[in-house]
Design a protein around this motif. Structure first.
Motif, PDB file in Angstrom:
ATOM      1  N   SER A   1      -1.546   9.007   2.462  1.00 47.52           N
ATOM      2  CA  SER A   1      -2.021   7.630   2.277  1.00 47.52           C
ATOM      3  C   SER A   1      -2.002   6.850   3.592  1.00 47.52           C
ATOM      4  CB  SER A   1      -1.139   6.906   1.244  1.00 47.52           C
ATOM      5  OG  SER A   1      -1.118   7.603   0.019  1.00 47.52           O
TER       6      SER A   1
ATOM      7  N   PHE B   1      -6.999   6.898  -4.947  1.00 45.20           N
ATOM      8  CA  PHE B   1      -7.600   6.196  -3.813  1.00 45.20           C
ATOM      9  C   PHE B   1      -8.920   5.529  -4.200  1.00 45.20           C
ATOM     10  CE2 PHE B   1      -5.095   9.216  -1.013  1.00 45.20           C
ATOM     11  CZ  PHE B   1      -4.227   8.234  -0.589  1.00 45.20           C
TER      12      PHE B   1
ATOM     13  N   PHE C   1      -7.692   1.985  -3.028  1.00 43.48           N
ATOM     14  CA  PHE C   1      -8.057   1.789  -1.627  1.00 43.48           C
ATOM     15  C   PHE C   1      -9.559   1.562  -1.449  1.00 43.48           C
ATOM     16  CE2 PHE C   1      -9.206   3.752   2.543  1.00 43.48           C
ATOM     17  CZ  PHE C   1      -8.640   2.783   3.349  1.00 43.48           C
TER      18      PHE C   1
ATOM     19  N   TYR D   1       0.848  -1.218   0.000  1.00 46.87           N
ATOM     20  CA  TYR D   1       0.000   0.000   0.000  1.00 46.87           C
ATOM     21  C   TYR D   1       0.870   1.250   0.000  1.00 46.87           C
ATOM     22  CZ  TYR D   1      -3.292   3.489   1.815  1.00 46.87           C
ATOM     23  OH  TYR D   1      -4.050   4.625   1.992  1.00 46.87           O
TER      24      TYR D   1
ATOM     25  N   LEU E   1     -11.902  10.989   4.071  1.00 44.18           N
ATOM     26  CA  LEU E   1     -11.153  11.401   2.887  1.00 44.18           C
ATOM     27  C   LEU E   1     -11.384  12.893   2.607  1.00 44.18           C
ATOM     28  CD1 LEU E   1      -9.435  10.818   0.361  1.00 44.18           C
ATOM     29  CD2 LEU E   1     -11.550  10.123  -0.807  1.00 44.18           C
TER      30      LEU E   1
END
Length: 280
Positions: free
Chosen positions: A72, A114, A118, A47, A91
């Motif tokens: 991140s 993202f 993610f 990641y 976010l």
């Protein structure tokens, strides 16, 4: 939280993937781990590594690459145990927090990244972060035998000729073993003869001044002679047997012609002629 510096992300981005991941582990000061047994640190490492590579690949200035990694990592841990809606609000808050640190274009690229990574696998990340994984593995150590070095093809020979050479080598080894066995047998028998004669002489009990009768002398000589004759007879019998065995091996050597030789071809031709005659 990590404290990666600008120089750190530069070093990681300029290395090949495996070398970069290993260097990132050192920078993060993580303990070594086995990715097959423990998936969590490996996923978290990927990641962070992928965030560095993404930002560097998009042309972010190096200070902005370091900020993107911090963004991140903070987003990952601050959304731990949160629902998707809560994570999206987090976010938004992080974007507001970093809007003066990253320019608008880079921040937008990071948000899109993202959403494609993610948040696309959000449940997987939550499972990795929140669920303790029970390891139930059985390890087996397998011994790997490396194949021998292959000789040059120029040294190769015909398969039939190789078999012939191996056969001749086995005959020579058998002959050498027979000779070695014979030598060992001869030495053992000679030692046995000496031991029996020594025991025989020790059993004779004559006084120093005793007059030995002729019959007794003849008996002593005969017994000593019989011991020697018995040993010599066994050695001779063994030598005859060994000689015949060695002779048989030598005959096999001389009558077995190598493939492709005149003897071999003539023998094959004669065999074919005999088979044709039998059919007629």
């Amino acid at each position: 939280m990590s404290s990666l510096r600008v120089s750190d992300v530069q070093q990681v981005a300029r290395l090949q993937k495996e070398a970069g991941r290993c260097h990132l582990i050192k920078l993060l000061k993580w303990e070594a781990f086995d990715e097959e047994k423990n998936l969590k640190p490996g996923i978290l490492l990927d990641y962070l590594y992928n965030a560095i590579i993404f930002a560097a690949g998009k042309g972010f200035p190096w200070p902005s690459v370091a900020l993107a990694v911090h963004f991140s990592e903070e987003l990952l841990y601050e959304t731990e145990g949160k629902t998707m809606q809560e994570a999206l609000r987090k976010l938004r808050d992080k974007c507001n927090e970093y809007q003066h640190k990253l320019n608008r274009g880079h921040l937008q690229q990071l948000v899109n990244y993202f959403f494609g990574t993610f948040f696309r696998h959000y449940r997987l990340y939550q499972f990795v972060l929140c669920e303790a994984r029970e390891i139930d593995q059985i390890m087996h150590n397998l011994e790997v035998h490396i194949p021998p070095e292959i000789p040059p093809l120029k040294d190769g020979i015909d398969a039939d000729l190789w078999k012939h050479q191996q056969y001749m080598t086995e005959l020579s080894k058998t002959e050498a073993q027979l000779q070695a066995d014979m030598s060992a047998f001869r030495e053992n028998m000679q030692l046995k003869s000496e031991q029996e004669l020594e025991k025989f002489y020790e059993d004779l009990k004559f006084q120093d001044k005793e007059v030995i009768k002729r019959a007794n002398v003849e008996k002593v000589v005969k017994n000593a002679h019989d011991i020697q004759i018995m040993v010599v007879s066994e050695i001779l019998q063994k030598e005859i047997e060994t000689a015949f065995q060695i002779l048989d091996l030598k005959i096999q050597k001389t009558t077995t012609a190598p493939p492709g030789s005149k003897s071999s071809r003539s023998f094959t031709k004669e065999s074919k002629t005999k088979r044709m005659s039998n059919k007629e």
